[in-house]
Design a protein around this motif. Structure first.
Motif, PDB file in Angstrom:
ATOM      1  N   VAL A  92       3.680  -1.507   2.571  1.00  0.00           N
ATOM      2  CA  VAL A  92       3.355  -2.315   3.073  1.00  0.00           C
ATOM      3  C   VAL A  92       3.547  -3.093   0.936  1.00  0.00           C
ATOM      4  O   VAL A  92       2.110  -2.585   0.945  1.00  0.00           O
ATOM      5  N   ILE A  93       3.793  -3.747   1.162  1.00  0.00           N
ATOM      6  CA  ILE A  93       3.753  -4.345  -0.618  1.00  0.00           C
ATOM      7  C   ILE A  93       3.597  -6.157  -0.860  1.00  0.00           C
ATOM      8  O   ILE A  93       4.131  -6.687  -0.458  1.00  0.00           O
ATOM      9  N   GLY A  94       2.308  -6.281  -1.567  1.00  0.00           N
ATOM     10  CA  GLY A  94       2.730  -7.776  -2.074  1.00  0.00           C
ATOM     11  C   GLY A  94       1.149  -8.254  -2.712  1.00  0.00           C
ATOM     12  O   GLY A  94       0.987  -7.355  -3.520  1.00  0.00           O
ATOM     13  N   ILE A  95       0.635  -9.950  -2.738  1.00  0.00           N
ATOM     14  CA  ILE A  95      -0.110 -10.270  -3.268  1.00  0.00           C
ATOM     15  C   ILE A  95      -1.172  -9.910  -2.141  1.00  0.00           C
ATOM     16  O   ILE A  95      -1.895 -10.225  -1.327  1.00  0.00           O
ATOM     17  N   GLY A  96      -2.957  -9.543  -2.908  1.00  0.00           N
ATOM     18  CA  GLY A  96      -3.924  -9.351  -1.912  1.00  0.00           C
ATOM     19  C   GLY A  96      -4.955 -10.252  -2.954  1.00  0.00           C
ATOM     20  O   GLY A  96      -4.623 -10.569  -4.302  1.00  0.00           O
ATOM     21  N   ASP A  97      -6.044 -10.043  -2.664  1.00  0.00           N
ATOM     22  CA  ASP A  97      -7.033 -10.645  -3.403  1.00  0.00           C
ATOM     23  C   ASP A  97      -8.304  -9.452  -4.601  1.00  0.00           C
ATOM     24  O   ASP A  97      -8.718  -9.729  -5.416  1.00  0.00           O
ATOM     25  N   GLU A  98      -6.762  -8.384  -4.258  1.00  0.00           N
ATOM     26  CA  GLU A  98      -7.455  -7.534  -5.792  1.00  0.00           C
ATOM     27  C   GLU A  98      -6.946  -6.014  -5.683  1.00  0.00           C
ATOM     28  O   GLU A  98      -5.779  -6.135  -5.012  1.00  0.00           O
ATOM     29  N   ALA A 109       1.873   3.680  15.184  1.00  0.00           N
ATOM     30  CA  ALA A 109       2.526   4.813  16.601  1.00  0.00           C
ATOM     31  C   ALA A 109       2.441   5.662  15.844  1.00  0.00           C
ATOM     32  O   ALA A 109       1.826   6.024  14.656  1.00  0.00           O
ATOM     33  N   GLN A 110       2.726   7.050  16.440  1.00  0.00           N
ATOM     34  CA  GLN A 110       2.726   8.600  15.715  1.00  0.00           C
ATOM     35  C   GLN A 110       3.953   9.603  16.328  1.00  0.00           C
ATOM     36  O   GLN A 110       4.955   9.000  16.792  1.00  0.00           O
ATOM     37  N   PRO A 111       4.015  10.089  14.705  1.00  0.00           N
ATOM     38  CA  PRO A 111       3.619  10.616  13.857  1.00  0.00           C
ATOM     39  C   PRO A 111       4.316   8.878  12.391  1.00  0.00           C
ATOM     40  O   PRO A 111       4.877   8.759  12.757  1.00  0.00           O
ATOM     41  N   GLN A 112       2.963   8.321  11.763  1.00  0.00           N
ATOM     42  CA  GLN A 112       3.499   7.407  10.690  1.00  0.00           C
ATOM     43  C   GLN A 112       2.859   7.429   9.805  1.00  0.00           C
ATOM     44  O   GLN A 112       1.454   7.484   9.545  1.00  0.00           O
ATOM     45  N   THR A 113       3.675   7.207   9.232  1.00  0.00           N
ATOM     46  CA  THR A 113       2.600   6.560   7.521  1.00  0.00           C
ATOM     47  C   THR A 113       3.467   5.758   6.992  1.00  0.00           C
ATOM     48  O   THR A 113       4.518   4.797   6.919  1.00  0.00           O
ATOM     49  N   VAL A 114       2.106   4.798   6.472  1.00  0.00           N
ATOM     50  CA  VAL A 114       1.823   3.066   6.345  1.00  0.00           C
ATOM     51  C   VAL A 114       1.181   3.174   4.969  1.00  0.00           C
ATOM     52  O   VAL A 114      -0.240   3.494   4.284  1.00  0.00           O
ATOM     53  N   ILE A 115       2.313   3.101   3.472  1.00  0.00           N
ATOM     54  CA  ILE A 115       1.326   2.645   2.465  1.00  0.00           C
ATOM     55  C   ILE A 115       1.199   1.297   2.138  1.00  0.00           C
ATOM     56  O   ILE A 115       1.911   0.819   2.309  1.00  0.00           O
ATOM     57  N   TYR A 116      -0.061   0.483   1.314  1.00  0.00           N
ATOM     58  CA  TYR A 116      -0.123  -0.213   0.878  1.00  0.00           C
ATOM     59  C   TYR A 116      -0.718  -1.292  -0.253  1.00  0.00           C
ATOM     60  O   TYR A 116      -1.036   0.881  -0.952  1.00  0.00           O
ATOM     61  N   VAL A 117       0.139  -1.366  -1.102  1.00  0.00           N
ATOM     62  CA  VAL A 117       0.142  -1.912  -2.151  1.00  0.00           C
ATOM     63  C   VAL A 117      -0.436  -2.960  -2.839  1.00  0.00           C
ATOM     64  O   VAL A 117       0.235  -3.916  -1.901  1.00  0.00           O
ATOM     65  N   TYR A 118      -1.618  -3.403  -3.298  1.00  0.00           N
ATOM     66  CA  TYR A 118      -1.358  -4.935  -3.799  1.00  0.00           C
ATOM     67  C   TYR A 118      -2.063  -5.085  -4.836  1.00  0.00           C
ATOM     68  O   TYR A 118      -2.615  -4.148  -5.378  1.00  0.00           O
ATOM     69  N   ALA A 119      -1.864  -6.102  -5.819  1.00  0.00           N
ATOM     70  CA  ALA A 119      -2.569  -6.512  -6.458  1.00  0.00           C
ATOM     71  C   ALA A 119      -2.378  -8.571  -6.324  1.00  0.00           C
ATOM     72  O   ALA A 119      -1.826  -8.532  -5.767  1.00  0.00           O
ATOM     73  N   LYS A 120      -2.843  -8.935  -7.732  1.00  0.00           N
ATOM     74  CA  LYS A 120      -3.697 -10.957  -7.862  1.00  0.00           C
ATOM     75  C   LYS A 120      -2.496 -10.877  -7.931  1.00  0.00           C
ATOM     76  O   LYS A 120      -2.568 -12.168  -7.042  1.00  0.00           O
TER      77      LYS A 120
END
Length: 327
Positions: A92-98, A109-120
């Motif tokens: 999950v990647i996109g614009i965020g508050d910080e 679900a399982q097994p599952q790996t979710v990685i989050y990347v945010y920037a302004k």
């Protein structure tokens, strides 16, 4: 009376749910080495999408056909519904508050790996991805290694049946579709006949053996010579006097530092061929420095599957190799 009983049952169910913190998650779906990217379509078509595709699309070394390390697909946030959320690997990647980078497991679900990347802003998002791209790829690949090993444990071969593994003090998580070709007590060769699609004439193979540790500084330089010597001794062609496995002479293997069972190791990827014959394919070799026993423990997997992609077959062998435990 029926209404009172019904109210009682509903109350019990509500209380039971309230006292149970465990949530039963659905089984995740998706092929091994595949990542679903959740981001805006405009970002996917722009510089961010290009950066992700270039990174995940880096070609695996040692394969005869060009195949990427990870396959990737994209969905916009408003399309990230129930069916998509059960994917095994999600970015999950996109614009965020910080600026943020974090990993969570087993959310939908399982097994599952979710990685989050945010920037302004858009530029910041690209920078954040580039900053963490190696870690992101490593995390998704390790997730799939763990998943694959978990599946193999359900139908694991019994190590005690192999003289070589017992003599070497080694255990491996190998699924039960592998059959014994040779087990001398010093050298083990297992083969899995592939049975799907055009690859049904091919096979996945495992070799396990050890050699003395002589000069640790020259281990990586000698890997090709060792495997050629073993191939000539144990892996014959149709004419054993003239035909046997060697490292393909026209392709230089790649060797990387690795860790197996907490021990220093070398991972080598390249191509094998049968001398004076037309058989060939990719191989994956792990040479483990076992100082305690003054030896090198070698696990090699090689694939013969003409005319089909081989990434999945090599990944299976990698998962088995990385399950190694040495006494």
């Amino acid at each position: 009376m029926k209404k009172i009983f019904l109210l009682f049952v509903i109350t019990v169910l509500l209380v039971s749910c309230g006292n149970n913190d465990k949530v039963v998650l659905r089984d995740s779906i998706g092929k091994i080495n595949k990542v679903l990217v959740v981001t805006k379509s405009s970002d996917w078509e722009g510089s961010l999408g290009k950066e992700i595709r270039n990174s995940f699309g880096e070609l695996m070394v040692g394969l005869p056909q060009p195949e990427s390390m990870l396959s990737v697909s994209q969905v916009a946030p408003n399309g990230f519904g129930t069916m998509m959320r059960v994917s095994r690997n999600i970015l999950v990647i996109g614009i965020g508050d910080e600026e943020k980078y974090f990993v969570k497991n087993n959310i939908y679900a399982q097994p599952q790996t979710v990685i989050y990347v945010y920037a302004k802003d858009d530029e910041g998002v690209v920078k954040m991805f580039k900053k963490h791209e190696k870690e992101i790829i490593k995390t998704f690949i390790q997730s799939d290694i763990d998943r694959t090993q978990s599946l193999f444990r359900k139908n694991k071969l019994d190590d005690t049946q192999f003289k070589t593994l017992q003599n070497l003090g080694i255990s491996l998580t190998i699924h039960d579709k592998f059959n014994t070709v040779d087990d001398t007590g010093e050298f083990l060769w297992l083969r899995h006949h592939l049975s799907s699609g055009i690859a049904k004439t091919g096979s996945n193979n495992i070799l396990v053996y050890s050699i003395p540790l002589e000069d640790e500084t020259k281990v990586s330089d000698n890997i090709v010579a060792v495997r050629n010597r073993i191939g000539k001794k144990y892996i014959p062609g149709s004419d054993p006097e003239k035909m046997y496995m060697i490292t393909e002479e026209a392709y230089t293997p790649f060797t990387f530092d690795a860790v197996i069972d907490g021990k220093k190791a070398y991972e080598t990827r390249g191509k094998w061929e049968v001398k004076n014959d037309f058989m060939a394919g990719p191989f994956l070799n792990y040479t483990v420095v076992d100082k305690k026993n003054n030896r090198l423990v070698v696990f090699e997997g090689f694939t013969y599957a003409p005319s089909v992609n081989k990434r999945a077959f090599l990944f299976e062998l990698e998962a088995i190799a990385k399950s190694m435990k040495i006494q």
